[in-house]
Design a protein around this motif. Structure first.
Motif, PDB file in Angstrom:
ATOM      1  N   TRP A 136       0.842  -1.196   0.000  1.00  0.00           N
ATOM      2  CA  TRP A 136       0.000   0.000   0.000  1.00  0.00           C
ATOM      3  C   TRP A 136       0.881   1.251   0.000  1.00  0.00           C
ATOM      4  CZ3 TRP A 136      -4.897   0.932  -1.061  1.00  0.00           C
ATOM      5  CH2 TRP A 136      -5.776  -0.156  -1.073  1.00  0.00           C
ATOM      6  N   PRO A 137       1.423   1.633  -1.159  1.00  0.00           N
ATOM      7  CA  PRO A 137       2.144   2.905  -1.238  1.00  0.00           C
ATOM      8  C   PRO A 137       1.140   4.059  -1.243  1.00  0.00           C
ATOM      9  CG  PRO A 137       2.123   1.823  -3.383  1.00  0.00           C
ATOM     10  CD  PRO A 137       1.457   0.888  -2.412  1.00  0.00           C
ATOM     11  N   VAL A 138       1.300   4.969  -0.300  1.00  0.00           N
ATOM     12  CA  VAL A 138       0.371   6.086  -0.148  1.00  0.00           C
ATOM     13  C   VAL A 138       1.145   7.389  -0.260  1.00  0.00           C
ATOM     14  CG1 VAL A 138      -1.231   7.250   1.434  1.00  0.00           C
ATOM     15  CG2 VAL A 138      -1.198   4.748   1.310  1.00  0.00           C
ATOM     16  N   ALA A 139       0.637   8.300  -1.052  1.00  0.00           N
ATOM     17  CA  ALA A 139       1.220   9.637  -1.197  1.00  0.00           C
ATOM     18  C   ALA A 139       0.342  10.637  -0.472  1.00  0.00           C
ATOM     19  CB  ALA A 139       1.323  10.020  -2.671  1.00  0.00           C
ATOM     20  N   VAL A 140       0.966  11.636   0.128  1.00  0.00           N
ATOM     21  CA  VAL A 140       0.198  12.738   0.697  1.00  0.00           C
ATOM     22  C   VAL A 140      -0.233  13.655  -0.448  1.00  0.00           C
ATOM     23  CG1 VAL A 140       1.252  12.605   2.991  1.00  0.00           C
ATOM     24  CG2 VAL A 140       2.311  14.043   1.231  1.00  0.00           C
ATOM     25  N   ALA A 141      -1.259  14.441  -0.214  1.00  0.00           N
ATOM     26  CA  ALA A 141      -1.874  15.247  -1.282  1.00  0.00           C
ATOM     27  C   ALA A 141      -0.885  16.154  -1.996  1.00  0.00           C
ATOM     28  CB  ALA A 141      -3.028  16.069  -0.708  1.00  0.00           C
ATOM     29  N   ASN A 142       0.083  16.701  -1.268  1.00  0.00           N
ATOM     30  CA  ASN A 142       1.031  17.634  -1.879  1.00  0.00           C
ATOM     31  C   ASN A 142       2.337  16.962  -2.292  1.00  0.00           C
ATOM     32  OD1 ASN A 142       1.571  17.264   0.893  1.00  0.00           O
ATOM     33  ND2 ASN A 142       2.641  19.218   1.034  1.00  0.00           N
ATOM     34  N   ALA A 143       2.308  15.658  -2.480  1.00  0.00           N
ATOM     35  CA  ALA A 143       3.505  14.920  -2.908  1.00  0.00           C
ATOM     36  C   ALA A 143       3.882  15.313  -4.339  1.00  0.00           C
ATOM     37  CB  ALA A 143       3.244  13.417  -2.836  1.00  0.00           C
TER      38      ALA A 143
END
Length: 188
Positions: A136-143
């Motif tokens: 589960w690779p997750v990016a933050v919104a401002n990535a």
């Protein structure tokens, strides 16, 4: 690149839930700068770095720990502020790491956690190798654009503004309590 774009377009049809739940994840690994902070740093006249963190993220991390999920902070920065935040959160930290992917792989082996059961949160290109390992690779919104494109899920909140709290709510529900269907399930 065209095949990858097609695969990403088709993925939601095969993966109906865009966000993981507690049953999908056995551990959470967090980058620090840009995920738990807004990626800015203040430097005083003595060269000491100061960052701002979101208290809701700390609440989310504490809830993940209470739910029995191993949590790790993994950072390339060798900075006392990273270690200090980890101490306050009572979370282990690996910082000053050049090859985060190798450190993640070794940590998973030590914890007996399958990498495909890890939720990894990142924001910049140095997180992409870990995205390739984590289920589960997750990016933050401002990535960075390339990180958001490689992520399986993207938060609505930017790093340093409650993104980690948001992820905790995906896993535990908005009240950050362990759902009854998984509370009896031992975690690794």
């Amino acid at each position: 690149p065209h095949d990858l774009a097609r695969a990403r377009a088709l993925a939601p049809l095969l993966d109906p839930s865009p966000y993981p739940t507690r049953t999908d994840v056995d551990a959470v690994v967090l980058d620090f700068d840009g995920t738990q902070t807004d990626d800015r740093v203040l430097i005083d006249s003595d060269g000491r770095e100061i960052v701002a963190v979101h208290r809701g993220d700390g609440l989310g991390i504490a809830a993940l720990r209470r739910a029995g999920l191993p949590v790790l902070i993994l950072s390339t920065e060798q900075n006392p502020v990273v270690a200090a935040r980890a101490r306050k959160l009572q979370v282990p930290v690996l910082h000053g790491i050049d090859r985060k992917d190798l450190a993640l792989k070794q940590w998973c082996e030590e914890q007996s956690v399958a990498p495909d059961r890890v939720l990894y949160v990142g924001n910049d290109v140095n997180d992409l190798a870990c995205f390739g390992l984590a289920g589960w690779p997750v990016a933050v919104a401002n990535a960075h654009d390339s990180v958001r494109a490689a992520a399986r899920a993207v938060t609505t909140n930017p790093g340093g503004s409650g993104a980690i709290r948001e992820i905790a709510a995906w896993l535990l529900g908005p009240t950050l309590t362990v759902p009854t269907d998984v509370s009896a399930t031992p975690t690794k």
